[in-house]
Design an enzyme around this catalytic site. Structure first.
Site, PDB file in Angstrom:
ATOM      1  N   GLY A  57       2.174 -10.345  -5.149  1.00 16.53           N
ATOM      2  CA  GLY A  57       2.743 -10.287  -3.799  1.00 16.53           C
ATOM      3  C   GLY A  57       3.018 -11.690  -3.268  1.00 16.53           C
ATOM      4  O   GLY A  57       2.923 -11.957  -2.068  1.00 16.53           O
ATOM      5  N   ALA A  58       3.396 -12.591  -4.194  1.00 16.07           N
ATOM      6  CA  ALA A  58       3.526 -14.013  -3.824  1.00 16.07           C
ATOM      7  C   ALA A  58       4.930 -14.384  -3.374  1.00 16.07           C
ATOM      8  O   ALA A  58       5.219 -15.553  -3.147  1.00 16.07           O
ATOM      9  CB  ALA A  58       3.096 -14.887  -5.005  1.00 16.07           C
TER      10      ALA A  58
ATOM     11  N   SER B 190      -9.361  -6.882   3.859  1.00 17.10           N
ATOM     12  CA  SER B 190      -9.005  -7.000   5.277  1.00 17.10           C
ATOM     13  C   SER B 190     -10.223  -6.625   6.109  1.00 17.10           C
ATOM     14  O   SER B 190     -11.041  -5.799   5.680  1.00 17.10           O
ATOM     15  CB  SER B 190      -7.861  -6.033   5.619  1.00 17.10           C
ATOM     16  OG  SER B 190      -7.716  -5.933   7.027  1.00 17.10           O
TER      17      SER B 190
ATOM     18  N   TYR C 127      -4.865   2.483   4.766  1.00 18.62           N
ATOM     19  CA  TYR C 127      -5.019   1.040   4.581  1.00 18.62           C
ATOM     20  C   TYR C 127      -6.508   0.658   4.618  1.00 18.62           C
ATOM     21  O   TYR C 127      -6.997  -0.079   3.750  1.00 18.62           O
ATOM     22  CB  TYR C 127      -4.246   0.328   5.691  1.00 18.62           C
ATOM     23  CG  TYR C 127      -4.214  -1.174   5.598  1.00 18.62           C
ATOM     24  CD1 TYR C 127      -3.351  -1.821   4.713  1.00 18.62           C
ATOM     25  CD2 TYR C 127      -5.024  -1.960   6.413  1.00 18.62           C
ATOM     26  CE1 TYR C 127      -3.306  -3.213   4.640  1.00 18.62           C
ATOM     27  CE2 TYR C 127      -4.987  -3.348   6.345  1.00 18.62           C
ATOM     28  CZ  TYR C 127      -4.117  -3.969   5.462  1.00 18.62           C
ATOM     29  OH  TYR C 127      -4.079  -5.335   5.393  1.00 18.62           O
TER      30      TYR C 127
ATOM     31  N   LYS D  67      -8.697  -0.994   1.591  1.00 22.94           N
ATOM     32  CA  LYS D  67      -9.293  -2.331   1.717  1.00 22.94           C
ATOM     33  C   LYS D  67     -10.818  -2.275   1.576  1.00 22.94           C
ATOM     34  O   LYS D  67     -11.433  -3.234   1.088  1.00 22.94           O
ATOM     35  CB  LYS D  67      -8.891  -2.962   3.044  1.00 22.94           C
ATOM     36  CG  LYS D  67      -7.380  -3.260   3.139  1.00 22.94           C
ATOM     37  CD  LYS D  67      -6.933  -4.244   2.088  1.00 22.94           C
ATOM     38  CE  LYS D  67      -5.475  -4.624   2.195  1.00 22.94           C
ATOM     39  NZ  LYS D  67      -5.086  -5.611   1.171  1.00 22.94           N
TER      40      LYS D  67
ATOM     41  N   ILE E 230      -3.226 -12.177  10.783  1.00 21.53           N
ATOM     42  CA  ILE E 230      -2.487 -13.321  10.268  1.00 21.53           C
ATOM     43  C   ILE E 230      -0.996 -13.112  10.552  1.00 21.53           C
ATOM     44  O   ILE E 230      -0.467 -12.004  10.361  1.00 21.53           O
ATOM     45  CB  ILE E 230      -2.691 -13.455   8.727  1.00 21.53           C
ATOM     46  CG1 ILE E 230      -4.182 -13.391   8.357  1.00 21.53           C
ATOM     47  CG2 ILE E 230      -2.033 -14.730   8.211  1.00 21.53           C
ATOM     48  CD1 ILE E 230      -5.050 -14.505   8.922  1.00 21.53           C
TER      49      ILE E 230
HETATM   50  P1  NAP Z   1       3.739  -9.232   3.348  1.00 18.71           P
HETATM   51  O1  NAP Z   1       4.316 -10.367   4.131  1.00 18.71           O
HETATM   52  O2  NAP Z   1       4.246  -7.860   3.562  1.00 18.71           O
HETATM   53  O3  NAP Z   1       3.846  -9.617   1.784  1.00 18.71           O
HETATM   54  C1  NAP Z   1       3.401  -8.744   0.790  1.00 18.71           C
HETATM   55  C2  NAP Z   1       4.155  -9.023  -0.489  1.00 18.71           C
HETATM   56  O4  NAP Z   1       3.701  -8.083  -1.488  1.00 18.71           O
HETATM   57  C3  NAP Z   1       5.665  -8.810  -0.352  1.00 18.71           C
HETATM   58  O5  NAP Z   1       6.372  -9.809  -1.041  1.00 18.71           O
HETATM   59  C4  NAP Z   1       5.864  -7.452  -0.994  1.00 18.71           C
HETATM   60  O6  NAP Z   1       7.168  -7.259  -1.517  1.00 18.71           O
HETATM   61  C5  NAP Z   1       4.837  -7.503  -2.099  1.00 18.71           C
HETATM   62  N1  NAP Z   1       4.551  -6.170  -2.613  1.00 18.71           N
HETATM   63  C6  NAP Z   1       4.530  -5.007  -1.936  1.00 18.71           C
HETATM   64  N2  NAP Z   1       4.275  -3.990  -2.760  1.00 18.71           N
HETATM   65  C7  NAP Z   1       4.110  -4.521  -4.007  1.00 18.71           C
HETATM   66  C8  NAP Z   1       3.852  -3.961  -5.272  1.00 18.71           C
HETATM   67  N3  NAP Z   1       3.709  -2.652  -5.440  1.00 18.71           N
HETATM   68  N4  NAP Z   1       3.746  -4.792  -6.344  1.00 18.71           N
HETATM   69  C9  NAP Z   1       3.915  -6.132  -6.195  1.00 18.71           C
HETATM   70  N5  NAP Z   1       4.200  -6.711  -5.011  1.00 18.71           N
HETATM   71  C10 NAP Z   1       4.291  -5.908  -3.918  1.00 18.71           C
HETATM   72  O7  NAP Z   1       2.152  -9.137   3.579  1.00 18.71           O
HETATM   73  P2  NAP Z   1       1.100 -10.257   4.035  1.00 18.71           P
HETATM   74  O8  NAP Z   1       0.890 -10.140   5.486  1.00 18.71           O
HETATM   75  O9  NAP Z   1       1.419 -11.558   3.423  1.00 18.71           O
HETATM   76  O10 NAP Z   1      -0.217  -9.650   3.351  1.00 18.71           O
HETATM   77  C11 NAP Z   1      -0.683 -10.058   2.072  1.00 18.71           C
HETATM   78  C12 NAP Z   1      -2.031  -9.386   1.820  1.00 18.71           C
HETATM   79  O11 NAP Z   1      -2.934  -9.739   2.857  1.00 18.71           O
HETATM   80  C13 NAP Z   1      -1.955  -7.862   1.813  1.00 18.71           C
HETATM   81  O12 NAP Z   1      -2.829  -7.343   0.848  1.00 18.71           O
HETATM   82  C14 NAP Z   1      -2.437  -7.504   3.203  1.00 18.71           C
HETATM   83  O13 NAP Z   1      -2.984  -6.213   3.244  1.00 18.71           O
HETATM   84  C15 NAP Z   1      -3.492  -8.562   3.414  1.00 18.71           C
HETATM   85  N6  NAP Z   1      -3.810  -8.776   4.826  1.00 18.71           N
HETATM   86  C16 NAP Z   1      -2.840  -9.209   5.696  1.00 18.71           C
HETATM   87  C17 NAP Z   1      -3.203  -9.396   7.028  1.00 18.71           C
HETATM   88  C18 NAP Z   1      -2.205  -9.880   8.051  1.00 18.71           C
HETATM   89  O14 NAP Z   1      -2.574  -9.949   9.231  1.00 18.71           O
HETATM   90  N7  NAP Z   1      -0.980 -10.216   7.682  1.00 18.71           N
HETATM   91  C19 NAP Z   1      -4.501  -9.142   7.465  1.00 18.71           C
HETATM   92  C20 NAP Z   1      -5.430  -8.699   6.545  1.00 18.71           C
HETATM   93  C21 NAP Z   1      -5.092  -8.531   5.222  1.00 18.71           C
HETATM   94  P3  NAP Z   1       8.246  -6.425  -0.584  1.00 18.71           P
HETATM   95  O15 NAP Z   1       8.374  -7.205   0.682  1.00 18.71           O
HETATM   96  O16 NAP Z   1       9.470  -6.387  -1.412  1.00 18.71           O
HETATM   97  O17 NAP Z   1       7.602  -5.080  -0.371  1.00 18.71           O
END
Ligand code: NAP
Length: 246
Positions: free
Chosen positions: A12-13, A141, A154, A158, A187
């Site tokens: 997911g990078a 999370s 979700y 998690k 975040i």
């Molecule tokens: P994001 O901006 O939505 O980025 C997630 C990335 O993962 C996107 O590039 C997405 O691609 C990719 N992805 C989705 N489904 C996938 C799959 N099946 N296989 C491979 N890649 C996939 O999310 P983020 O906010 O950076 O979050 C990253 C992680 O941190 C997640 O696990 C999230 O649950 C966790 N987290 C985030 C927060 C927050 O506040 N943002 C808080 C707690 C935990 P597409 O865009 O093409 O779908």
């Protein structure tokens, strides 16, 4: 903290937190496999790393597909000669109240967030075991610790990641492999930008440091756990939430 020559996979990078983690590990000298279901995003991030003088290559992978995960990790091992660090970061949301949540939305979130991490750990474990070295970091999370209205799928995924982390730490520890979880709070990324200002304000009021987190805040902690400095930490969940949950 240095990661000179360490071979790292970040899922997911292609954007958000995963992008920051990939950039951080590369800035410390790591060779990074930038993995995402969205190849274009992964290529852009790999290009950013190369532009800054680092080493990276993009790979397309839907982590919910076990066979695909095995194939892509084999490809990474062939390219880099091994895998020292796995960061299971990719995750999705499909929010709704339990009474309105479709079984499909429940399944999809569990399949990506929980099965996806299992698929990747399973695909790299033998390589790390034969190296007698490995660092696994799963992005959980705080919602997995306290639940959240509208996020049953979700939250369950998690919370499951924390149990998966503890089990991986027990099974793989004797082979020199650590497994830890990082639990971010709120975040600022694409995942949270669709939330209303009211919801954001409500969250911010619960944060002791009185600011939302940045992807770099999470990446810094992941880098520590992935480094030799973090070598005696395993089975833990580190909250990176500005003081929301403890
Ligand atoms: P994001 O901006 O939505 O980025 C997630 C990335 O993962 C996107 O590039 C997405 O691609 C990719 N992805 C989705 N489904 C996938 C799959 N099946 N296989 C491979 N890649 C996939 O999310 P983020 O906010 O950076 O979050 C990253 C992680 O941190 C997640 O696990 C999230 O649950 C966790 N987290 C985030 C927060 C927050 O506040 N943002 C808080 C707690 C935990 P597409 O865009 O093409 O779908």
């Amino acid at each position: 903290m240095r990661l000179e020559g360490k071979r790292a996979v970040v899922t997911g990078a292609g954007q958000g937190i995963g992008r920051s983690i990939a950039l951080k590990l590369a800035s410390l000298g790591g060779h990074v496999a930038v993995v995402d279901v969205n190849l274009e995003g992964a290529e852009t991030v790999a290009g950013e790393i190369a532009g800054a003088g680092g080493t990276a290559k993009a790979y397309k992978l839907d982590i919910s597909k076990a066979d695909e995960a095995t194939e892509v990790m084999k490809e990474v091992v062939a390219d880099l000669g091994g895998i020292d660090i796995l960061v299971n970061n990719a995750g999705i949301t499909r929010d709704n109240l339990i009474i309105r949540m479709s079984p499909d939305d429940w399944d999809r979130v569990i399949r990506v967030n929980l099965n996806g991490a299992f698929n990747c750990i399973r695909a790299v474990a033998r390589t790390m075991m034969s190296q007698r070295y490995g660092r696994i970091v799963n992005i959980s999370s705080i919602i997995g610790q306290v639940g959240n209205i509208g996020q049953a799928n979700y939250a369950a995924s998690k919370a499951g990641l924390i149990a998966l982390t503890k089990t991986a730490a027990r099974e793989l520890g004797p082979r020199g492999i650590t497994a830890n979880a990082v639990a971010p709070g709120f975040i600022e990324t694409a995942m949270t930008e669709t939330l209303s200002d009211k919801v954001k304000e409500d969250f911010a009021a619960k944060i002791m440091l009185r600011r939302l987190g940045s992807p770099d805040d999470v990446a810094n902690v992941v880098a520590f756990l992935a480094s030799d400095e973090g070598s005696y930490v395993t089975g833990q969940t580190v909250n990176v939430d500005g003081g929301m949950v403890w």
